[in-house]
Design a protein around this motif. Sequence first.
Motif, short mmCIF file in Angstrom:
data_model
loop_
_atom_site.label_atom_id
_atom_site.label_comp_id
_atom_site.label_asym_id
_atom_site.label_seq_id
_atom_site.Cartn_x
_atom_site.Cartn_y
_atom_site.Cartn_z
N TYR A 1 40.00 39.45 46.50
CA TYR A 1 40.34 38.10 46.95
C TYR A 1 40.30 38.00 48.48
N HIS A 2 40.91 38.95 49.17
CA HIS A 2 41.01 38.89 50.63
C HIS A 2 39.69 39.23 51.33
N LYS A 3 38.80 39.92 50.66
CA LYS A 3 37.50 40.25 51.25
C LYS A 3 36.45 39.15 51.02
N HIS A 4 36.79 38.14 50.25
CA HIS A 4 35.83 37.08 49.90
C HIS A 4 35.18 36.46 51.14
N ALA A 5 35.97 35.98 52.07
CA ALA A 5 35.43 35.32 53.27
C ALA A 5 34.60 36.30 54.10
N GLN A 6 35.04 37.54 54.16
CA GLN A 6 34.33 38.57 54.92
C GLN A 6 32.94 38.82 54.32
N LEU A 7 32.84 38.84 53.02
CA LEU A 7 31.56 39.05 52.35
C LEU A 7 30.62 37.87 52.59
N VAL A 8 31.15 36.66 52.48
CA VAL A 8 30.33 35.46 52.71
C VAL A 8 29.81 35.47 54.15
N GLU A 9 30.68 35.80 55.09
CA GLU A 9 30.31 35.84 56.51
C GLU A 9 29.21 36.89 56.76
N ALA A 10 29.25 37.98 56.01
CA ALA A 10 28.26 39.05 56.17
C ALA A 10 26.97 38.77 55.40
N GLY A 11 26.94 37.65 54.69
CA GLY A 11 25.74 37.30 53.93
C GLY A 11 25.61 38.02 52.61
N VAL A 12 26.71 38.56 52.13
CA VAL A 12 26.73 39.26 50.85
C VAL A 12 27.35 38.33 49.81
N ALA A 13 26.76 38.30 48.63
CA ALA A 13 27.32 37.46 47.56
C ALA A 13 28.72 37.95 47.22
N PRO A 14 29.70 37.06 47.26
CA PRO A 14 31.07 37.49 46.94
C PRO A 14 31.23 37.77 45.45
N ILE A 15 32.26 38.50 45.12
CA ILE A 15 32.56 38.83 43.73
C ILE A 15 33.37 37.70 43.13
N ASP A 16 32.96 37.24 41.97
CA ASP A 16 33.64 36.14 41.29
C ASP A 16 34.74 36.71 40.39
N LEU A 17 35.88 37.04 41.01
CA LEU A 17 37.02 37.54 40.24
C LEU A 17 37.62 36.37 39.48
N THR A 18 37.44 36.37 38.18
CA THR A 18 37.85 35.25 37.35
C THR A 18 39.25 35.43 36.78
N SER A 19 39.58 36.65 36.38
CA SER A 19 40.90 36.86 35.80
C SER A 19 41.31 38.32 35.90
N ILE A 20 42.61 38.53 35.78
CA ILE A 20 43.14 39.88 35.62
C ILE A 20 44.07 39.86 34.42
N MET A 21 44.13 40.98 33.72
CA MET A 21 45.01 41.12 32.56
C MET A 21 45.75 42.44 32.68
N ILE A 22 47.06 42.39 32.51
CA ILE A 22 47.86 43.60 32.61
C ILE A 22 48.81 43.62 31.42
N GLY A 23 48.81 44.68 30.67
CA GLY A 23 49.71 44.79 29.53
C GLY A 23 50.56 46.05 29.60
N ASN A 24 51.76 45.95 29.06
CA ASN A 24 52.66 47.11 29.01
C ASN A 24 52.78 47.76 30.39
N VAL A 25 53.13 46.95 31.35
CA VAL A 25 53.09 47.34 32.75
C VAL A 25 54.17 48.35 33.12
N CYS A 26 53.78 49.39 33.82
CA CYS A 26 54.70 50.35 34.43
C CYS A 26 54.65 50.07 35.93
N ALA A 27 55.42 49.09 36.37
CA ALA A 27 55.34 48.64 37.75
C ALA A 27 56.36 49.33 38.66
N ASP A 28 57.53 49.61 38.14
CA ASP A 28 58.58 50.20 38.97
C ASP A 28 59.34 51.23 38.15
#
Length: 103
Positions: free
Chosen positions: A36-63
């Motif tokens: 997400y944060h590299k999107h503008a940087q990629l566009v500025e460099a003339g590289v096609a940005p990645i179309d991150l559409t979704s994320i899915m996380i199940g049974n999360v071990c976060a903390d």
Amino acid sequence: MFMFFEHGTKPQGRALHRAGESYGGRYIPVFAATIYHKHAQLVEAGVAPIDLTSIMIGNVCADFATMFLSYYDAQCIDPTFPPVRSISYVEGLFTMIRGDVTL
């Protein structure tokens, strides 16, 4: 990830869906934020940005520190399943978490 999308002909312009479970709850958000944060940087460099559409996380071990406190309940006193550990293991775990063995 960027090199994969830049050099591969099939993934270019296609939606990206990231999924993970368990410890993926630590990695998937980091990967998604980086894309997400590299999107503008990629566009500025003339590289096609990645179309991150979704994320899915199940049974999360976060903390682990927070989740460890519920380990006793899940292993020893879950009302929907019989105990999966011996009573001596349960007593040791209870002592480690709560500080005494009053069961």
